[in-house]
Design a protein around this motif. Structure first.
Motif, PDB file in Angstrom:
ATOM      1  N   GLY A 184       0.830  -1.199   0.000  1.00 16.22           N
ATOM      2  CA  GLY A 184       0.000   0.000   0.000  1.00 16.22           C
ATOM      3  C   GLY A 184       0.858   1.240   0.000  1.00 16.22           C
ATOM      4  O   GLY A 184       2.054   1.188   0.289  1.00 16.22           O
ATOM      5  N   LEU A 185       0.238   2.351  -0.317  1.00 12.83           N
ATOM      6  CA  LEU A 185       0.977   3.601  -0.346  1.00 12.83           C
ATOM      7  C   LEU A 185       1.371   4.061   1.047  1.00 12.83           C
ATOM      8  O   LEU A 185       2.182   4.947   1.209  1.00 12.83           O
ATOM      9  CB  LEU A 185       0.119   4.690  -0.997  1.00 12.83           C
ATOM     10  N   SER A 186       0.770   3.412   2.048  1.00 14.48           N
ATOM     11  CA  SER A 186       1.050   3.836   3.410  1.00 14.48           C
ATOM     12  C   SER A 186       2.429   3.375   3.879  1.00 14.48           C
ATOM     13  O   SER A 186       2.854   3.693   4.962  1.00 14.48           O
ATOM     14  CB  SER A 186      -0.013   3.272   4.339  1.00 14.48           C
ATOM     15  N   MET A 187       3.111   2.586   3.032  1.00 13.81           N
ATOM     16  CA  MET A 187       4.427   2.085   3.437  1.00 13.81           C
ATOM     17  C   MET A 187       5.521   2.639   2.546  1.00 13.81           C
ATOM     18  O   MET A 187       6.065   1.936   1.709  1.00 13.81           O
ATOM     19  CB  MET A 187       4.474   0.561   3.369  1.00 13.81           C
TER      20      MET A 187
ATOM     21  N   PHE B  45       6.717   7.141  -1.744  1.00 15.16           N
ATOM     22  CA  PHE B  45       7.050   6.273  -2.866  1.00 15.16           C
ATOM     23  C   PHE B  45       6.619   4.864  -2.514  1.00 15.16           C
ATOM     24  O   PHE B  45       6.941   4.366  -1.449  1.00 15.16           O
ATOM     25  CB  PHE B  45       8.568   6.325  -3.100  1.00 15.16           C
ATOM     26  N   SER B  46       5.870   4.223  -3.402  1.00 13.93           N
ATOM     27  CA  SER B  46       5.571   2.811  -3.155  1.00 13.93           C
ATOM     28  C   SER B  46       5.952   1.994  -4.372  1.00 13.93           C
ATOM     29  O   SER B  46       5.776   2.435  -5.513  1.00 13.93           O
ATOM     30  CB  SER B  46       4.105   2.621  -2.778  1.00 13.93           C
ATOM     31  N   ASP B  47       6.475   0.826  -4.117  1.00  7.32           N
ATOM     32  CA  ASP B  47       6.981  -0.023  -5.195  1.00  7.32           C
ATOM     33  C   ASP B  47       6.116  -1.270  -5.301  1.00  7.32           C
ATOM     34  O   ASP B  47       6.098  -2.107  -4.395  1.00  7.32           O
ATOM     35  CB  ASP B  47       8.443  -0.399  -4.893  1.00  7.32           C
ATOM     36  N   LEU B  48       5.376  -1.375  -6.393  1.00 13.66           N
ATOM     37  CA  LEU B  48       4.533  -2.561  -6.616  1.00 13.66           C
ATOM     38  C   LEU B  48       5.314  -3.643  -7.363  1.00 13.66           C
ATOM     39  O   LEU B  48       4.740  -4.614  -7.840  1.00 13.66           O
ATOM     40  CB  LEU B  48       3.253  -2.189  -7.377  1.00 13.66           C
ATOM     41  N   HIS B  49       6.601  -3.450  -7.494  1.00 17.25           N
ATOM     42  CA  HIS B  49       7.502  -4.430  -8.123  1.00 17.25           C
ATOM     43  C   HIS B  49       6.958  -4.988  -9.430  1.00 17.25           C
ATOM     44  O   HIS B  49       6.619  -6.167  -9.518  1.00 17.25           O
ATOM     45  CB  HIS B  49       7.808  -5.573  -7.140  1.00 17.25           C
ATOM     46  N   PRO B  50       6.889  -4.120 -10.450  1.00 18.48           N
ATOM     47  CA  PRO B  50       6.377  -4.606 -11.742  1.00 18.48           C
ATOM     48  C   PRO B  50       7.251  -5.746 -12.256  1.00 18.48           C
ATOM     49  O   PRO B  50       8.466  -5.687 -12.136  1.00 18.48           O
ATOM     50  CB  PRO B  50       6.484  -3.374 -12.651  1.00 18.48           C
ATOM     51  N   ARG B  51       6.613  -6.760 -12.788  1.00 17.48           N
ATOM     52  CA  ARG B  51       7.380  -7.859 -13.389  1.00 17.48           C
ATOM     53  C   ARG B  51       7.934  -7.395 -14.723  1.00 17.48           C
ATOM     54  O   ARG B  51       7.237  -6.798 -15.524  1.00 17.48           O
ATOM     55  CB  ARG B  51       6.468  -9.059 -13.632  1.00 17.48           C
TER      56      ARG B  51
ATOM     57  N   GLN C 154       2.551  11.251  -4.670  1.00 16.15           N
ATOM     58  CA  GLN C 154       2.483   9.840  -4.256  1.00 16.15           C
ATOM     59  C   GLN C 154       2.926   8.955  -5.412  1.00 16.15           C
ATOM     60  O   GLN C 154       2.110   8.511  -6.218  1.00 16.15           O
ATOM     61  CB  GLN C 154       1.055   9.479  -3.831  1.00 16.15           C
ATOM     62  N   ALA C 155       4.222   8.745  -5.506  1.00 21.36           N
ATOM     63  CA  ALA C 155       4.774   8.003  -6.643  1.00 21.36           C
ATOM     64  C   ALA C 155       4.555   6.503  -6.487  1.00 21.36           C
ATOM     65  O   ALA C 155       4.649   5.967  -5.388  1.00 21.36           O
ATOM     66  CB  ALA C 155       6.261   8.304  -6.772  1.00 21.36           C
ATOM     67  N   VAL C 156       4.240   5.844  -7.595  1.00 19.74           N
ATOM     68  CA  VAL C 156       4.011   4.395  -7.573  1.00 19.74           C
ATOM     69  C   VAL C 156       4.818   3.747  -8.684  1.00 19.74           C
ATOM     70  O   VAL C 156       4.615   4.052  -9.863  1.00 19.74           O
ATOM     71  CB  VAL C 156       2.515   4.050  -7.777  1.00 19.74           C
ATOM     72  N   CYS C 157       5.704   2.848  -8.311  1.00 20.49           N
ATOM     73  CA  CYS C 157       6.455   2.109  -9.316  1.00 20.49           C
ATOM     74  C   CYS C 157       5.634   0.907  -9.749  1.00 20.49           C
ATOM     75  O   CYS C 157       5.387  -0.024  -8.974  1.00 20.49           O
ATOM     76  CB  CYS C 157       7.800   1.657  -8.747  1.00 20.49           C
ATOM     77  N   THR C 158       5.152   0.933 -10.979  1.00 24.25           N
ATOM     78  CA  THR C 158       4.296  -0.141 -11.476  1.00 24.25           C
ATOM     79  C   THR C 158       4.278  -0.118 -12.995  1.00 24.25           C
ATOM     80  O   THR C 158       4.682   0.861 -13.614  1.00 24.25           O
ATOM     81  CB  THR C 158       2.852   0.020 -10.938  1.00 24.25           C
ATOM     82  N   ASP C 159       3.824  -1.201 -13.577  1.00 25.32           N
ATOM     83  CA  ASP C 159       3.602  -1.246 -15.016  1.00 25.32           C
ATOM     84  C   ASP C 159       2.116  -0.972 -15.247  1.00 25.32           C
ATOM     85  O   ASP C 159       1.292  -1.863 -15.135  1.00 25.32           O
ATOM     86  CB  ASP C 159       3.985  -2.629 -15.555  1.00 25.32           C
TER      87      ASP C 159
ATOM     88  N   HIS D 245      -6.293  -2.018 -11.826  1.00 28.86           N
ATOM     89  CA  HIS D 245      -6.980  -1.115 -10.912  1.00 28.86           C
ATOM     90  C   HIS D 245      -6.005  -0.107 -10.329  1.00 28.86           C
ATOM     91  O   HIS D 245      -4.813  -0.340 -10.291  1.00 28.86           O
ATOM     92  CB  HIS D 245      -7.667  -1.899  -9.796  1.00 28.86           C
ATOM     93  N   GLU D 246      -6.562   0.990  -9.865  1.00 26.67           N
ATOM     94  CA  GLU D 246      -5.696   2.014  -9.306  1.00 26.67           C
ATOM     95  C   GLU D 246      -5.059   1.483  -8.027  1.00 26.67           C
ATOM     96  O   GLU D 246      -5.619   0.636  -7.345  1.00 26.67           O
ATOM     97  CB  GLU D 246      -6.486   3.281  -9.046  1.00 26.67           C
ATOM     98  N   PRO D 247      -3.854   1.982  -7.734  1.00 27.66           N
ATOM     99  CA  PRO D 247      -3.179   1.532  -6.517  1.00 27.66           C
ATOM    100  C   PRO D 247      -3.983   1.933  -5.284  1.00 27.66           C
ATOM    101  O   PRO D 247      -4.735   2.912  -5.317  1.00 27.66           O
ATOM    102  CB  PRO D 247      -1.845   2.288  -6.548  1.00 27.66           C
ATOM    103  N   GLU D 248      -3.793   1.181  -4.210  1.00 20.84           N
ATOM    104  CA  GLU D 248      -4.509   1.495  -2.966  1.00 20.84           C
ATOM    105  C   GLU D 248      -3.892   2.716  -2.299  1.00 20.84           C
ATOM    106  O   GLU D 248      -2.739   3.044  -2.543  1.00 20.84           O
ATOM    107  CB  GLU D 248      -4.404   0.313  -2.007  1.00 20.84           C
ATOM    108  N   GLY D 249      -4.686   3.337  -1.461  1.00 20.88           N
ATOM    109  CA  GLY D 249      -4.142   4.373  -0.592  1.00 20.88           C
ATOM    110  C   GLY D 249      -4.160   5.774  -1.176  1.00 20.88           C
ATOM    111  O   GLY D 249      -3.593   6.688  -0.592  1.00 20.88           O
TER     112      GLY D 249
END
Ligand code: AVJ
Length: 338
Positions: A7-10, A27-33, A152-157, A163-167
Protein backbone atom coordinates in the motif's frame (compact mmCIF):
# COMPACT_ATOMS: atom_id res chain seq x y z
CA UNK A 1 -2.35 -7.27 -8.84
CA UNK A 2 0.21 -9.52 -7.20
CA UNK A 3 0.42 -10.39 -3.54
CA UNK A 4 3.64 -8.41 -3.25
CA UNK A 5 1.69 -5.22 -3.79
CA UNK A 6 2.29 -2.80 -0.99
CA UNK A 7 0.00 0.00 0.00
CA UNK A 8 0.98 3.60 -0.35
CA UNK A 9 1.05 3.84 3.41
CA UNK A 10 4.43 2.09 3.44
CA UNK A 11 6.85 4.50 1.83
CA UNK A 12 10.25 3.06 1.14
CA UNK A 13 13.12 4.90 2.72
CA UNK A 14 16.28 3.17 1.57
CA UNK A 15 17.67 5.15 -1.34
CA UNK A 16 17.54 8.79 -0.42
CA UNK A 17 18.83 10.10 2.89
CA UNK A 18 15.88 11.27 4.97
CA UNK A 19 17.24 14.75 5.35
CA UNK A 20 17.14 15.29 1.57
CA UNK A 21 13.68 13.90 1.08
CA UNK A 22 10.89 16.46 1.26
CA UNK A 23 7.96 15.37 3.44
CA UNK A 24 5.38 15.90 0.68
CA UNK A 25 6.46 12.80 -1.24
CA UNK A 26 5.81 9.08 -0.69
CA UNK A 27 7.05 6.27 -2.87
CA UNK A 28 5.57 2.81 -3.15
CA UNK A 29 6.98 -0.02 -5.20
CA UNK A 30 4.53 -2.56 -6.62
CA UNK A 31 7.50 -4.43 -8.12
CA UNK A 32 6.38 -4.61 -11.74
CA UNK A 33 7.38 -7.86 -13.39
CA UNK A 34 9.80 -7.27 -16.22
CA UNK A 35 8.50 -10.29 -18.14
CA UNK A 36 10.66 -12.35 -20.41
CA UNK A 37 12.13 -9.62 -22.56
CA UNK A 38 14.57 -11.94 -24.28
CA UNK A 39 11.82 -14.28 -25.44
CA UNK A 40 9.61 -11.40 -26.55
CA UNK A 41 12.43 -9.89 -28.59
CA UNK A 42 13.44 -13.15 -30.26
CA UNK A 43 9.89 -14.00 -31.26
CA UNK A 44 9.50 -10.56 -32.84
CA UNK A 45 12.67 -11.09 -34.83
CA UNK A 46 11.52 -14.47 -36.08
CA UNK A 47 8.28 -13.26 -37.62
CA UNK A 48 7.74 -12.95 -41.37
CA UNK A 49 7.94 -9.15 -40.95
CA UNK A 50 10.65 -8.86 -38.30
CA UNK A 51 9.78 -6.38 -35.58
CA UNK A 52 11.01 -4.88 -32.31
CA UNK A 53 8.65 -3.27 -29.78
CA UNK A 54 9.29 0.50 -29.57
CA UNK A 55 9.60 0.31 -25.79
CA UNK A 56 13.13 -1.02 -26.40
CA UNK A 57 14.21 2.36 -27.79
CA UNK A 58 14.47 3.77 -24.30
CA UNK A 59 17.70 2.59 -22.76
CA UNK A 60 19.85 5.39 -21.32
CA UNK A 61 21.34 6.37 -24.69
CA UNK A 62 17.94 6.05 -26.41
CA UNK A 63 16.28 8.26 -23.79
CA UNK A 64 18.98 10.88 -24.34
CA UNK A 65 18.48 10.71 -28.09
CA UNK A 66 14.71 11.05 -27.66
CA UNK A 67 15.33 14.17 -25.55
CA UNK A 68 17.35 15.56 -28.45
CA UNK A 69 14.58 14.64 -30.91
CA UNK A 70 12.09 16.69 -28.92
CA UNK A 71 14.25 19.76 -29.50
CA UNK A 72 14.73 19.31 -33.26
CA UNK A 73 13.25 22.00 -35.54
CA UNK A 74 11.39 19.34 -37.58
CA UNK A 75 9.96 17.47 -34.59
CA UNK A 76 6.91 19.59 -33.76
CA UNK A 77 4.90 17.32 -31.37
CA UNK A 78 6.65 18.00 -28.05
CA UNK A 79 6.94 21.74 -28.37
CA UNK A 80 3.44 22.07 -29.75
CA UNK A 81 1.90 20.04 -26.94
CA UNK A 82 3.79 22.13 -24.41
CA UNK A 83 2.42 25.31 -26.02
CA UNK A 84 -1.12 23.96 -25.81
CA UNK A 85 -0.76 22.84 -22.18
CA UNK A 86 0.71 26.21 -21.25
CA UNK A 87 -1.86 28.28 -23.10
CA UNK A 88 -4.94 26.31 -22.05
CA UNK A 89 -4.00 25.06 -18.59
CA UNK A 90 -6.76 27.13 -16.95
CA UNK A 91 -9.44 25.71 -19.21
CA UNK A 92 -8.12 22.20 -18.64
CA UNK A 93 -8.19 22.82 -14.90
CA UNK A 94 -11.90 23.68 -15.15
CA UNK A 95 -12.57 20.19 -16.47
CA UNK A 96 -10.36 18.52 -13.87
CA UNK A 97 -12.19 20.35 -11.09
CA UNK A 98 -10.87 21.20 -7.66
CA UNK A 99 -8.82 18.76 -5.62
CA UNK A 100 -8.60 16.01 -8.20
CA UNK A 101 -6.16 13.14 -7.92
CA UNK A 102 -3.95 13.56 -10.97
CA UNK A 103 -2.46 10.24 -12.12
CA UNK A 104 0.25 10.07 -14.77
CA UNK A 105 1.13 6.66 -16.23
CA UNK A 106 4.67 6.54 -17.62
CA UNK A 107 5.49 9.85 -15.97
CA UNK A 108 9.24 9.79 -16.70
CA UNK A 109 10.70 13.06 -15.45
CA UNK A 110 7.25 14.64 -14.92
CA UNK A 111 8.22 17.57 -17.15
CA UNK A 112 4.88 18.30 -18.80
CA UNK A 113 2.72 18.14 -15.69
CA UNK A 114 4.65 21.14 -14.37
CA UNK A 115 2.84 23.21 -16.99
CA UNK A 116 -0.50 22.29 -15.38
CA UNK A 117 0.10 22.01 -11.66
CA UNK A 118 -0.37 25.66 -10.72
CA UNK A 119 -3.68 25.75 -12.59
CA UNK A 120 -5.06 22.34 -11.58
CA UNK A 121 -3.81 22.36 -7.96
CA UNK A 122 -4.53 18.67 -7.50
CA UNK A 123 -5.11 17.11 -4.06
CA UNK A 124 -2.42 14.61 -5.05
CA UNK A 125 -0.19 13.91 -8.02
CA UNK A 126 0.51 10.24 -8.68
CA UNK A 127 3.43 9.71 -11.09
CA UNK A 128 3.71 6.09 -12.18
CA UNK A 129 6.65 4.50 -13.97
CA UNK A 130 8.34 1.12 -14.27
CA UNK A 131 11.80 2.53 -13.64
CA UNK A 132 11.97 2.72 -9.82
CA UNK A 133 15.17 4.73 -9.41
CA UNK A 134 14.30 7.30 -12.02
CA UNK A 135 10.76 7.65 -10.67
CA UNK A 136 12.00 8.14 -7.14
CA UNK A 137 14.48 10.83 -8.19
CA UNK A 138 11.94 12.63 -10.34
CA UNK A 139 9.26 12.53 -7.63
CA UNK A 140 11.62 13.92 -5.00
CA UNK A 141 12.76 16.67 -7.35
CA UNK A 142 9.16 17.61 -8.18
CA UNK A 143 8.11 17.57 -4.53
CA UNK A 144 10.93 19.90 -3.59
CA UNK A 145 9.99 22.33 -6.36
CA UNK A 146 6.29 22.22 -5.39
CA UNK A 147 6.24 22.16 -1.58
CA UNK A 148 2.42 22.44 -1.53
CA UNK A 149 1.98 19.38 -3.74
CA UNK A 150 1.23 15.93 -2.33
CA UNK A 151 3.29 13.57 -4.52
CA UNK A 152 2.48 9.84 -4.26
CA UNK A 153 4.77 8.00 -6.64
CA UNK A 154 4.01 4.40 -7.57
CA UNK A 155 6.46 2.11 -9.32
CA UNK A 156 4.30 -0.14 -11.48
CA UNK A 157 3.60 -1.25 -15.02
CA UNK A 158 0.40 0.68 -15.64
CA UNK A 159 -0.34 -1.26 -18.83
CA UNK A 160 -0.47 -4.49 -16.84
CA UNK A 161 -2.33 -3.08 -13.87
CA UNK A 162 -6.10 -3.14 -13.95
CA UNK A 163 -6.98 -1.12 -10.91
CA UNK A 164 -5.70 2.01 -9.31
CA UNK A 165 -3.18 1.53 -6.52
CA UNK A 166 -4.51 1.49 -2.97
CA UNK A 167 -4.14 4.37 -0.59
CA UNK A 168 -4.88 7.31 -2.90
CA UNK A 169 -6.77 10.26 -1.45
CA UNK A 170 -10.51 10.44 -2.08
CA UNK A 171 -11.72 12.61 -4.90
CA UNK A 172 -12.09 12.66 -8.61
CA UNK A 173 -9.42 10.83 -10.60
CA UNK A 174 -7.92 12.45 -13.67
CA UNK A 175 -5.43 10.49 -15.75
CA UNK A 176 -2.85 12.59 -17.59
CA UNK A 177 -1.46 10.84 -20.65
CA UNK A 178 0.48 13.32 -22.78
CA UNK A 179 3.01 12.88 -25.58
CA UNK A 180 0.91 10.94 -28.07
CA UNK A 181 2.21 7.75 -26.48
CA UNK A 182 -1.15 6.22 -27.44
CA UNK A 183 0.02 6.65 -31.05
CA UNK A 184 2.41 3.71 -30.68
CA UNK A 185 -0.56 1.36 -30.36
CA UNK A 186 -2.63 -0.10 -33.15
CA UNK A 187 -6.14 1.38 -32.99
CA UNK A 188 -7.59 -1.84 -31.49
CA UNK A 189 -4.91 -1.83 -28.78
CA UNK A 190 -5.44 1.88 -28.16
CA UNK A 191 -9.13 1.15 -27.53
CA UNK A 192 -8.26 -1.64 -25.07
CA UNK A 193 -5.78 0.61 -23.33
CA UNK A 194 -8.33 3.41 -22.94
CA UNK A 195 -10.96 0.92 -21.72
CA UNK A 196 -8.49 -0.19 -19.08
CA UNK A 197 -7.97 3.43 -18.00
CA UNK A 198 -11.75 3.63 -17.74
CA UNK A 199 -11.72 0.89 -15.08
CA UNK A 200 -9.50 3.11 -12.95
CA UNK A 201 -11.90 6.00 -13.00
CA UNK A 202 -14.96 6.47 -10.93
CA UNK A 203 -18.02 7.82 -12.73
CA UNK A 204 -16.86 11.42 -12.60
CA UNK A 205 -13.24 10.80 -13.58
CA UNK A 206 -11.48 12.07 -16.67
CA UNK A 207 -8.56 11.51 -19.01
CA UNK A 208 -6.43 14.38 -20.29
CA UNK A 209 -4.63 12.98 -23.30
CA UNK A 210 -2.30 14.31 -25.99
CA UNK A 211 -2.66 12.95 -29.52
CA UNK A 212 -0.70 13.79 -32.64
CA UNK A 213 -2.87 14.85 -35.56
CA UNK A 214 -2.97 13.64 -39.15
CA UNK A 215 -1.43 16.21 -41.50
CA UNK A 216 0.52 16.57 -44.71
CA UNK A 217 2.92 13.75 -45.47
CA UNK A 218 5.78 16.21 -45.99
CA UNK A 219 5.51 17.66 -42.47
CA UNK A 220 5.16 14.20 -40.95
CA UNK A 221 8.01 12.64 -42.85
CA UNK A 222 10.34 15.57 -42.05
CA UNK A 223 9.62 15.07 -38.33
CA UNK A 224 10.92 11.50 -38.52
CA UNK A 225 13.76 12.17 -40.97
CA UNK A 226 15.48 15.13 -39.38
CA UNK A 227 18.39 16.74 -41.12
CA UNK A 228 20.82 16.18 -38.26
CA UNK A 229 20.09 12.45 -38.36
CA UNK A 230 19.19 12.18 -34.67
CA UNK A 231 16.08 10.08 -35.38
CA UNK A 232 18.25 7.72 -37.43
CA UNK A 233 20.64 7.34 -34.47
CA UNK A 234 17.65 6.79 -32.18
CA UNK A 235 16.27 4.08 -34.46
CA UNK A 236 19.61 2.31 -34.94
CA UNK A 237 20.40 2.49 -31.21
CA UNK A 238 17.61 0.00 -30.56
CA UNK A 239 19.91 -2.69 -31.96
CA UNK A 240 22.60 -1.90 -29.36
CA UNK A 241 19.98 -2.24 -26.65
CA UNK A 242 18.79 -5.54 -28.14
CA UNK A 243 22.42 -6.74 -28.20
CA UNK A 244 22.74 -5.83 -24.51
CA UNK A 245 19.50 -7.51 -23.48
CA UNK A 246 19.69 -10.69 -25.54
CA UNK A 247 23.34 -11.15 -26.49
CA UNK A 248 22.68 -10.87 -30.23
CA UNK A 249 25.53 -9.54 -32.36
CA UNK A 250 23.75 -6.96 -34.50
CA UNK A 251 26.25 -4.82 -36.41
CA UNK A 252 24.67 -1.37 -36.29
CA UNK A 253 26.71 -0.30 -39.36
CA UNK A 254 24.77 -2.74 -41.52
CA UNK A 255 21.32 -1.26 -40.94
CA UNK A 256 19.91 2.04 -42.08
CA UNK A 257 17.04 4.20 -40.89
CA UNK A 258 13.84 4.32 -42.92
CA UNK A 259 10.73 6.28 -41.88
CA UNK A 260 7.67 7.05 -43.99
CA UNK A 261 4.02 7.97 -43.63
CA UNK A 262 1.69 5.11 -44.44
CA UNK A 263 -1.24 7.15 -45.76
CA UNK A 264 -3.67 4.23 -45.83
CA UNK A 265 -3.12 3.41 -42.17
CA UNK A 266 -2.49 6.96 -40.96
CA UNK A 267 0.78 6.04 -39.32
CA UNK A 268 4.47 6.82 -39.46
CA UNK A 269 6.36 3.57 -39.79
CA UNK A 270 9.97 3.31 -38.74
CA UNK A 271 12.09 0.48 -40.03
CA UNK A 272 15.71 -0.60 -39.97
CA UNK A 273 16.81 -1.75 -43.40
CA UNK A 274 19.46 -4.42 -43.70
CA UNK A 275 22.01 -2.96 -46.13
CA UNK A 276 23.58 -6.37 -46.90
CA UNK A 277 22.70 -10.07 -46.80
CA UNK A 278 23.65 -11.04 -43.27
CA UNK A 279 23.18 -13.50 -40.45
CA UNK A 280 22.77 -12.25 -36.89
CA UNK A 281 23.46 -14.78 -34.16
CA UNK A 282 21.94 -15.35 -30.81
CA UNK A 283 23.56 -18.39 -29.30
CA UNK A 284 22.57 -21.19 -31.63
CA UNK A 285 19.72 -19.27 -33.21
CA UNK A 286 20.47 -17.66 -36.56
CA UNK A 287 18.50 -14.66 -37.79
CA UNK A 288 18.87 -14.27 -41.53
CA UNK A 289 18.45 -10.93 -43.30
CA UNK A 290 18.41 -10.40 -47.02
CA UNK A 291 19.65 -7.07 -48.36
CA UNK A 292 16.74 -4.61 -48.22
CA UNK A 293 14.77 -6.63 -45.67
CA UNK A 294 13.51 -4.56 -42.72
CA UNK A 295 12.87 -4.74 -39.02
CA UNK A 296 9.73 -2.78 -38.20
CA UNK A 297 10.61 -0.76 -35.09
CA UNK A 298 7.73 1.66 -34.60
CA UNK A 299 4.27 2.75 -35.59
CA UNK A 300 3.23 6.26 -34.70
CA UNK A 301 -0.47 6.66 -35.48
CA UNK A 302 -1.87 10.05 -36.37
CA UNK A 303 -5.55 10.86 -35.81
CA UNK A 304 -8.05 13.21 -37.30
CA UNK A 305 -10.55 14.73 -34.85
CA UNK A 306 -13.10 12.28 -36.28
CA UNK A 307 -10.93 9.18 -36.09
CA UNK A 308 -9.90 9.94 -32.51
CA UNK A 309 -13.55 10.44 -31.64
CA UNK A 310 -14.21 6.88 -32.89
CA UNK A 311 -11.37 5.48 -30.72
CA UNK A 312 -12.58 7.34 -27.63
CA UNK A 313 -16.19 6.32 -28.16
CA UNK A 314 -15.30 2.68 -28.79
CA UNK A 315 -13.55 2.70 -25.42
CA UNK A 316 -16.63 4.12 -23.68
CA UNK A 317 -15.50 7.73 -23.51
CA UNK A 318 -16.96 11.00 -24.72
CA UNK A 319 -14.68 13.89 -25.68
CA UNK A 320 -15.74 16.82 -23.49
CA UNK A 321 -13.26 19.32 -24.87
CA UNK A 322 -10.33 19.51 -27.27
CA UNK A 323 -7.50 21.99 -27.52
CA UNK A 324 -5.14 22.47 -30.42
CA UNK A 325 -2.54 24.87 -31.80
CA UNK A 326 -3.33 27.25 -34.65
CA UNK A 327 -1.85 25.00 -37.30
CA UNK A 328 -3.76 21.99 -35.95
CA UNK A 329 -0.56 19.99 -35.54
CA UNK A 330 -1.40 18.42 -32.18
CA UNK A 331 -4.47 17.86 -30.01
CA UNK A 332 -5.09 17.61 -26.28
CA UNK A 333 -8.45 16.15 -25.26
CA UNK A 334 -10.44 15.84 -22.07
CA UNK A 335 -12.41 12.58 -21.96
CA UNK A 336 -15.08 11.39 -19.58
CA UNK A 337 -16.86 8.07 -19.34
CA UNK A 338 -19.89 8.23 -21.60
C1 AVJ B 1 7.24 9.09 -27.99
C2 AVJ B 1 5.97 7.63 -29.36
C3 AVJ B 1 5.36 9.91 -29.22
O1 AVJ B 1 5.96 8.58 -32.09
O2 AVJ B 1 6.70 10.60 -32.29
C4 AVJ B 1 10.00 10.13 -32.08
C5 AVJ B 1 8.61 8.51 -30.59
N1 AVJ B 1 9.91 8.08 -32.68
N2 AVJ B 1 10.69 10.00 -33.19
C6 AVJ B 1 6.64 9.53 -31.70
C7 AVJ B 1 9.48 8.90 -31.76
C8 AVJ B 1 10.67 8.75 -33.57
C9 AVJ B 1 7.41 9.39 -30.38
N3 AVJ B 1 6.51 8.98 -29.26
Amino acid sequence: MTSQAKGLSMPETAVTPQNLKPDNVVFSDLHPRVGNRRLEIISGLQREQKSIDPKYFYDIRGSELFEQITELPEYYPTRTERQILTRDSQAMAQYCGQNCVLIEPGSGSSEKVRLLLDSIKPAAYVPMDISADFLKKSAIQLASEYPWLNVQAVCTDFAAQEHEPEGLPEGKRVIFYPGSTLGNMKPADAIDFLKNLGHWLKRDGGVLIGIDLHKSTSILEAAYNDEQGITALFNINVLSNINNITGTNFNTDQFSHHAFYNEEQYRIEMHLVSTVDQVVELGDTKLRFTRGETIHTENSYKYTPESFQVIAQSAGFAIRSSWSDEQKLFGVHYLELD
